[in-house]
Motif scaffolding. Structure first.
Motif, PDB file in Angstrom:
ATOM      1  N   SER A  87      91.853  75.905 -32.901  1.00 59.79           N
ATOM      2  CA  SER A  87      91.663  74.524 -32.472  1.00 59.79           C
ATOM      3  C   SER A  87      90.409  73.972 -33.133  1.00 59.79           C
ATOM      4  O   SER A  87      89.585  74.716 -33.660  1.00 59.79           O
ATOM      5  N   SER A  88      90.253  72.647 -33.088  1.00 60.75           N
ATOM      6  CA  SER A  88      89.095  71.993 -33.691  1.00 60.75           C
ATOM      7  C   SER A  88      88.055  71.698 -32.617  1.00 60.75           C
ATOM      8  O   SER A  88      88.339  70.992 -31.659  1.00 60.75           O
ATOM      9  N   ASP A  89      86.851  72.242 -32.781  1.00 66.86           N
ATOM     10  CA  ASP A  89      85.793  71.979 -31.813  1.00 66.86           C
ATOM     11  C   ASP A  89      84.441  72.388 -32.382  1.00 66.86           C
ATOM     12  O   ASP A  89      84.330  72.880 -33.498  1.00 66.86           O
ATOM     13  N   LYS A  91      80.919  74.502 -31.066  1.00 70.61           N
ATOM     14  CA  LYS A  91      80.288  75.307 -30.029  1.00 70.61           C
ATOM     15  C   LYS A  91      78.879  75.660 -30.467  1.00 70.61           C
ATOM     16  O   LYS A  91      78.639  75.975 -31.629  1.00 70.61           O
ATOM     17  N   THR A 100      84.585  74.384 -35.947  1.00 76.04           N
ATOM     18  CA  THR A 100      85.886  74.981 -36.229  1.00 76.04           C
ATOM     19  C   THR A 100      86.944  73.910 -36.427  1.00 76.04           C
ATOM     20  O   THR A 100      87.005  72.939 -35.677  1.00 76.04           O
ATOM     21  N   HIS A 101      87.753  74.092 -37.467  1.00 72.06           N
ATOM     22  CA  HIS A 101      88.889  73.184 -37.664  1.00 72.06           C
ATOM     23  C   HIS A 101      90.190  73.957 -37.483  1.00 72.06           C
ATOM     24  O   HIS A 101      90.292  75.127 -37.847  1.00 72.06           O
ATOM     25  N   SER A 102      91.165  73.293 -36.896  1.00 76.61           N
ATOM     26  CA  SER A 102      92.468  73.905 -36.693  1.00 76.61           C
ATOM     27  C   SER A 102      93.147  74.164 -38.026  1.00 76.61           C
ATOM     28  O   SER A 102      92.940  73.430 -39.009  1.00 76.61           O
ATOM     29  N   LEU A 115      83.777  65.844 -36.176  1.00 78.75           N
ATOM     30  CA  LEU A 115      83.399  66.748 -35.088  1.00 78.75           C
ATOM     31  C   LEU A 115      81.889  66.774 -34.900  1.00 78.75           C
ATOM     32  O   LEU A 115      81.390  66.709 -33.767  1.00 78.75           O
ATOM     33  N   ARG A 118      80.617  63.393 -33.433  1.00 78.03           N
ATOM     34  CA  ARG A 118      80.899  63.282 -32.001  1.00 78.03           C
ATOM     35  C   ARG A 118      79.961  64.171 -31.187  1.00 78.03           C
ATOM     36  O   ARG A 118      79.457  63.753 -30.133  1.00 78.03           O
ATOM     37  N   TYR A 119      79.704  65.367 -31.687  1.00 80.94           N
ATOM     38  CA  TYR A 119      78.799  66.279 -30.989  1.00 80.94           C
ATOM     39  C   TYR A 119      77.392  65.684 -30.910  1.00 80.94           C
ATOM     40  O   TYR A 119      76.749  65.700 -29.852  1.00 80.94           O
TER      41      TYR A 119
END
Length: 231
Positions: A87-89, A91, A100-102, A115, A118-119
């Motif tokens: 998944s894309s997120d 951490k 991480t990209h999906s 990403l 937005r973070y």
């Protein structure tokens, strides 16, 4: 029990576990019932949790890195590690951001940028909202009606007659004390929509070292703009 992904196959004869990128995947023959798999996983729970913790603390250079970079968050240098996952997120762990990209994403560089942005917006918004509440109480000022974060070239913040405040996202790279100065500056504009003597007197009351903070931004502002990297 922990979440896991189940993949069944008619060709598989045994049950196996794969732990990758903080995701547990179970591979099983198509005829094995889920209750039996859950029971088997409960027996393995301690081992699985140990492996998940290890992945948080150890970077496997064969699995993860696509490239590395750094970014400043509240004047602290934070390492960026880019990787592909389920998944894309984003951490955060041990002063490192794991972006991480999906595997379904084709243009992963654009995904990384969105990403990270937005973070950073969430990180800066949380701090600014907290400090606005703090200074509004000190300054005996009502909370602004609207707060916006955006990227600007020539201003660190703004205030209008509708009591709407905006702040430059590039401030995420500045020390907390500098962000506080910008907050006090814009809150003072709620009473004085100018840079009159009354305005600066009000700023000085609640941020006595405002001249040094203003000079810091003039000297270091360009480096803050560079902190929002382009991958």
């Amino acid at each position: 029990m922990f979440d896991y992904q189940l993949k069944k196959s008619k060709r598989r004869k045994t049950v196996a576990i794969k732990i990758y990128n903080q995701t547990v995947t179970v591979f099983a023959p198509h005829y094995v019932p889920i209750k039996q798999i859950d029971s088997w996983l409960l027996e393995k729970q301690h081992w699985i949790e140990t492996q998940l913790k290890k992945q948080l603390n150890v970077i496997d250079t064969k699995q993860y890195p696509i490239e590395k970079n750094k970014i400043k968050i509240f004047s602290e240098s934070v390492e960026l590690i880019f990787r592909e996952g389920s998944s894309s997120d984003v951490k955060e762990h041990n002063n490192t951001l794991y972006v991480t990209h999906s595997s379904r994403v084709k243009n992963y560089k654009n995904k990384y940028e969105s990403l990270i942005k937005r973070y950073l917006e969430e990180k800066l918004a949380a701090y600014v909202e907290m400090r606005i509440a703090f200074y509004c109480e000190k300054m005996d000022e009502a909370l602004p009606k609207k707060l916006t974060l955006a990227v600007y070239k020539r201003r660190w913040g703004s205030c209008n007659s509708k009591r709407e405040l905006s702040f430059n996202l590039h401030l995420i790279g500045a020390p907390h004390r500098i962000i506080d100065y910008v907050i006090v500056h814009e809150l003072a504009h709620l009473r004085y929509l100018n840079h009159s003597k009354q305005f600066w007197d009000r700023v000085e009351v609640f941020y006595p070292d405002y001249k040094a903070a203003s000079n810091w931004l003039k000297t270091n502002g360009m480096s803050l703009q560079l902190s929002l990297i382009h991958i």
